[in-house]
Enzyme design. Structure first.
Site, mmCIF file in Angstrom:
data_model
loop_
_atom_site.group_PDB
_atom_site.id
_atom_site.type_symbol
_atom_site.label_atom_id
_atom_site.label_comp_id
_atom_site.label_asym_id
_atom_site.label_seq_id
_atom_site.Cartn_x
_atom_site.Cartn_y
_atom_site.Cartn_z
ATOM 1 N N GLY A 46 0.827 -1.196 0.000
ATOM 2 C CA GLY A 46 0.000 0.000 0.000
ATOM 3 C C GLY A 46 0.865 1.251 0.000
ATOM 4 O O GLY A 46 1.973 1.240 0.547
ATOM 5 N N GLN A 51 3.159 10.027 0.792
ATOM 6 C CA GLN A 51 4.462 9.368 0.963
ATOM 7 C C GLN A 51 5.420 9.679 -0.190
ATOM 8 O O GLN A 51 6.626 9.480 -0.057
ATOM 9 C CB GLN A 51 4.290 7.849 1.081
ATOM 10 N N CYS A 91 5.730 -0.029 7.102
ATOM 11 C CA CYS A 91 5.383 1.106 6.250
ATOM 12 C C CYS A 91 6.598 1.443 5.389
ATOM 13 O O CYS A 91 7.723 1.444 5.889
ATOM 14 C CB CYS A 91 5.021 2.306 7.126
ATOM 15 N N LEU A 92 6.367 1.732 4.118
ATOM 16 C CA LEU A 92 7.482 2.102 3.243
ATOM 17 C C LEU A 92 8.165 3.378 3.725
ATOM 18 O O LEU A 92 9.329 3.606 3.408
ATOM 19 C CB LEU A 92 6.984 2.276 1.800
ATOM 20 N N HIS A 133 -4.586 1.818 7.530
ATOM 21 C CA HIS A 133 -3.217 2.361 7.602
ATOM 22 C C HIS A 133 -3.031 3.490 6.582
ATOM 23 O O HIS A 133 -2.472 4.549 6.897
ATOM 24 C CB HIS A 133 -2.229 1.209 7.340
ATOM 25 N N GLU A 134 -3.499 3.268 5.361
ATOM 26 C CA GLU A 134 -3.296 4.259 4.291
ATOM 27 C C GLU A 134 -4.159 5.506 4.511
ATOM 28 O O GLU A 134 -3.717 6.625 4.227
ATOM 29 C CB GLU A 134 -3.580 3.643 2.918
ATOM 30 N N HIS A 137 -2.461 7.864 6.741
ATOM 31 C CA HIS A 137 -1.469 8.709 6.053
ATOM 32 C C HIS A 137 -2.090 10.001 5.530
ATOM 33 O O HIS A 137 -1.485 11.071 5.604
ATOM 34 C CB HIS A 137 -0.867 7.965 4.853
HETATM 35 C C1 QAP Z 1 0.948 -0.741 5.022
HETATM 36 O O1 QAP Z 1 3.059 -1.222 4.145
HETATM 37 C C2 QAP Z 1 0.590 -1.990 5.778
HETATM 38 O O2 QAP Z 1 9.874 -1.905 6.214
HETATM 39 C C3 QAP Z 1 1.727 -0.980 3.763
HETATM 40 O O3 QAP Z 1 11.587 -3.099 4.582
HETATM 41 C C4 QAP Z 1 1.556 -2.769 6.371
HETATM 42 O O4 QAP Z 1 3.658 -1.821 2.090
HETATM 43 C C5 QAP Z 1 -0.708 -2.356 5.891
HETATM 44 C C6 QAP Z 1 7.670 -2.526 3.390
HETATM 45 C C7 QAP Z 1 1.186 -3.917 7.059
HETATM 46 C C8 QAP Z 1 -1.061 -3.497 6.566
HETATM 47 C C9 QAP Z 1 -0.111 -4.292 7.148
HETATM 48 C C10 QAP Z 1 8.112 -2.115 4.615
HETATM 49 C C11 QAP Z 1 8.555 -3.142 2.540
HETATM 50 C C12 QAP Z 1 6.305 -2.343 2.954
HETATM 51 C C13 QAP Z 1 9.428 -2.305 5.000
HETATM 52 C C14 QAP Z 1 3.975 -1.663 3.232
HETATM 53 C C15 QAP Z 1 10.314 -2.913 4.143
HETATM 54 C C16 QAP Z 1 9.869 -3.324 2.916
HETATM 55 C C17 QAP Z 1 5.331 -1.860 3.738
HETATM 56 CO CO CO Z 2 2.523 3.491 5.411
#
Ligand code: QAP
Ligand code: CO
Length: 178
Positions: A46, A51, A91-92, A133-134, A137
């Protein structure tokens, strides 16, 4: 298409409340395409426009294993939520850190497509958590805001240190299935 640069916590630009999209034009379509490219390139599930420093209520999501089921949420609103759960999130914009957050397992949301059309969906599990989550943001909120300020400040310092050293962030060991 173009891959965009992702802002990292504790960048204050991530704290803005984003205004709604009012104009549904080809520029909006291009922003959505670039966001999808960026999310796929970074192995995310997401991404919110804020971001990538675009201050609008735009979200892209893809939780499918084959990375070929993109969802686009413009001006999303949660209309119903039930069944509290604890979910470990990343989170990215907070690369390499994961913390448990209280969310709802079932939500109904309303949103628009890039052509302005409205739609409503009932979702659950990972997808429901991702939408919550989004949407956070879009209101300047990050998952680290739900943990203690001591932990949050430690994460901020570590990210700043890595960034100052010019290190690439580890993108392995994503704990949820993508
Ligand atoms: C939000 O998060 C989310 O630390 C999206 O090293 C996360 O795409 C919603 C990511 C969990 C629900 C559950 C994070 C990739 C990606 C990192 C992401 C990483 C590589 C996170
Ligand atoms: Co995020």
């Amino acid at each position: 298409m173009a891959k965009l640069k992702i802002l990292h916590f504790p960048d204050s630009r991530l704290r803005q409340k984003c205004p709604k999209v009012e104009v549904f034009d080809t520029n909006l379509e291009k922003v959505v395409e670039d966001m999808l490219e960026t999310m796929y390139a970074e192995n995310g599930i997401g991404l919110a426009a804020i971001q990538v420093n675009i201050i609008k209520r735009i979200i892209v999501i893809d939780i499918s294993p084959d990375r070929n089921e993109p969802l686009i949420l413009i001006n999303p609103e949660i209309q119903d939520k039930k069944n509290e759960i604890e979910f470990e999130e990343g989170c990215l914009s907070v690369p390499g850190f994961y913390e448990k957050v209280n969310r709802y397992n079932n939500i109904t949301f309303k949103a628009q497509l890039p052509n302005g059309e409205f739609y409503t969906r009932d979702v659950d599990g990972l997808l429901a958590v991702c939408v919550q989550h989004e949407i956070d943001h879009l209101n300047g909120k990050l998952f680290v805001d739900y943990i203690s300020s001591l932990k949050r400040d430690r994460i901020a310092k570590k990210i700043q240190k890595l960034e100052a050293e010019g290190k690439k962030f580890e993108r392995k060991n994503v704990p949820y299935s993508i």
